[in-house]
Design a protein around this motif. Structure first.
Motif, mmCIF file in Angstrom:
data_model
loop_
_atom_site.group_PDB
_atom_site.id
_atom_site.type_symbol
_atom_site.label_atom_id
_atom_site.label_comp_id
_atom_site.label_asym_id
_atom_site.label_seq_id
_atom_site.Cartn_x
_atom_site.Cartn_y
_atom_site.Cartn_z
ATOM 1 N N TYR A 34 41.054 47.619 49.122
ATOM 2 C CA TYR A 34 41.672 46.331 48.406
ATOM 3 C C TYR A 34 41.640 46.419 47.042
ATOM 4 C CZ TYR A 34 41.896 41.705 46.952
ATOM 5 O OH TYR A 34 42.171 40.345 46.282
ATOM 6 N N GLU B 143 43.219 44.779 43.212
ATOM 7 C CA GLU B 143 44.030 43.649 42.896
ATOM 8 C C GLU B 143 44.046 43.807 41.120
ATOM 9 O OE1 GLU B 143 39.873 40.587 42.393
ATOM 10 O OE2 GLU B 143 41.534 40.138 43.846
ATOM 11 N N HIS B 144 45.113 43.041 40.411
ATOM 12 C CA HIS B 144 45.106 43.173 39.177
ATOM 13 C C HIS B 144 45.172 44.617 38.350
ATOM 14 C CE1 HIS B 144 44.534 38.790 38.816
ATOM 15 N NE2 HIS B 144 43.352 39.115 39.557
ATOM 16 N N LEU C 208 47.248 45.332 48.800
ATOM 17 C CA LEU C 208 47.524 45.039 47.627
ATOM 18 C C LEU C 208 47.216 43.525 47.417
ATOM 19 C CD1 LEU C 208 50.664 47.426 46.811
ATOM 20 C CD2 LEU C 208 48.021 47.520 46.394
ATOM 21 N N GLY C 209 46.548 43.163 46.451
ATOM 22 C CA GLY C 209 46.029 41.492 46.339
ATOM 23 C C GLY C 209 46.833 41.139 45.088
ATOM 24 N N THR C 210 46.354 40.054 44.580
ATOM 25 C CA THR C 210 47.117 39.347 43.487
ATOM 26 C C THR C 210 47.136 40.403 42.141
ATOM 27 O OG1 THR C 210 45.067 38.274 42.790
ATOM 28 C CG2 THR C 210 46.427 37.236 44.141
ATOM 29 N N THR D 286 49.082 42.910 41.582
ATOM 30 C CA THR D 286 49.487 44.215 41.851
ATOM 31 C C THR D 286 50.777 44.702 41.693
ATOM 32 O OG1 THR D 286 49.363 44.033 44.106
ATOM 33 C CG2 THR D 286 47.020 44.795 42.892
ATOM 34 N N GLY E 99 44.635 36.880 47.681
ATOM 35 C CA GLY E 99 43.337 37.084 46.946
ATOM 36 C C GLY E 99 42.229 37.198 48.042
#
Length: 321
Positions: free
Chosen positions: A22, A24-25, A60-62, A64, A86
């Motif tokens: 997982y 993010e960012h 792929l979270g927030t 990305t 998220g």
């Protein structure tokens, strides 16, 4: 540096792969024949390698992004990619992750043909749904019998309330003549297991995906990790997600939920409560769940059960691809 051929990237069978990411960012990209993710630090950018030949799913979270070159390499290694919100759960309706699956015309045909040979018969679909539920209970017994971490938290398989929940559902199953009735009986068992886990961990609890407390958040998060493994299983075996046996023909991706249910109650459910009791961060919870998925060979179990129902015989992992 020696370059890998695309064919070499599938050398590790999916059921034996260890990693589920997982992110993010960050930015996922290809560099020097490897897939990396780039994070922005205060004074410099940092690169981290993703071992794609040993990876099943990337969420792929927030914040990305991913490059076309990286997607090409991920597809050549048979890695599924999902866009989510998220914490590993979707941004909008909380019902499904949109999966980007590698396009391969060389996956096996016997499993989808076997699956479709029974799927259009309502009675046979119900039979397979019941078989999945028996396998679900079998896996709970298997995991809870040998997992010492669960036993340390008071989850003993021979406790009366646990036996009542599992045995009660097993006795109800032969009496169900419709999938809807089977779903209601399954929901009642899961509700009992929630109560048992909450009692063991001394937590007040009501299942509500939108509640925002740690136990509910961890259940959401862990379930979507299980959905990633289920989607991988079905893609490798070439069975479309729409041919569900439990969650309804009209719900897109429903077979992913059916397959994920094989392991969710055994692993995700108890550890969501245990980690909530300990006040873990999402990252620590995710690390714990992924470790348990590997320890208890959850992906192997999914492959074996789907193969068994598709062909009515367990096929060894040698023929997986």
């Amino acid at each position: 540096m020696e370059q890998l051929n695309p064919s070499d990237l599938k050398a590790i069978l999916h059921s034996k792969r260890a990693n589920l990411y997982y992110l993010e960012h960050c930015r996922v990209m290809q560099k020097d024949g490897r897939v990396l993710y780039l994070t922005e630090a205060k004074n410099e950018n940092q690169y981290w390698n993703i071992p794609i030949a040993n990876t099943t799913v990337i969420l792929l979270g927030t914040g990305t992004s991913i490059t076309q070159a990286a997607m090409r390499m991920l597809c050549s290694a048979g890695v599924l990619v999902g866009f989510c919100g998220g914490g590993g759960t979707p941004l909008f309706n909380g019902a499904e992750v949109e999966w980007l699956t590698p396009q391969s015309e060389y996956r096996p045909t016997e499993y989808v043909q076997g699956w479709l040979s029974f799927w259009f018969d309502e009675n046979k679909r119900l039979e397979v749904a019941k078989n999945f539920q028996h396998a679900r209970i079998e896996f709970i017994r298997k995991v809870w019998t040998k997992d010492r971490d669960l036993q340390a938290e008071g989850f003993y398989l021979d406790d009366a309330d646990i036996q009542q929940a599992l045995n009660g559902f097993e006795k109800k199953m032969p009496l169900q003549s419709k999938v809807g009735d089977l779903l209601l009986a399954e929901a009642a068992m899961t509700k009992q297991l929630y109560k048992i886990a909450a009692t063991r961990c001394k937590l007040g609890f009501e299942r509500n995906p939108e509640q925002g407390d740690l136990a509910n958040d961890f259940l959401n998060h862990g379930n979507y990790l299980a959905y990633g493994l289920a989607a991988t299983t079905l893609w490798v075996l070439g069975i479309p997600h729409g041919f569900a046996v439990m969650h309804g023909k009209t719900r897109r991706g429903a077979l992913v939920f059916d397959v994920a249910d094989l392991v969710k109650d055994a692993v995700v459910l108890p550890y969501a409560f245990i980690c909530a009791k300990e006040g873990m961060s999402e990252q620590d919870f995710r690390r714990q769940i992924l470790q348990k998925f590997t320890e208890h060979k959850c992906l192997d179990w999914m492959f074996d059960q789907v193969k068994l129902q598709a062909c009515k015989t367990i096929v060894t992992g040698e023929n997986e691809l």
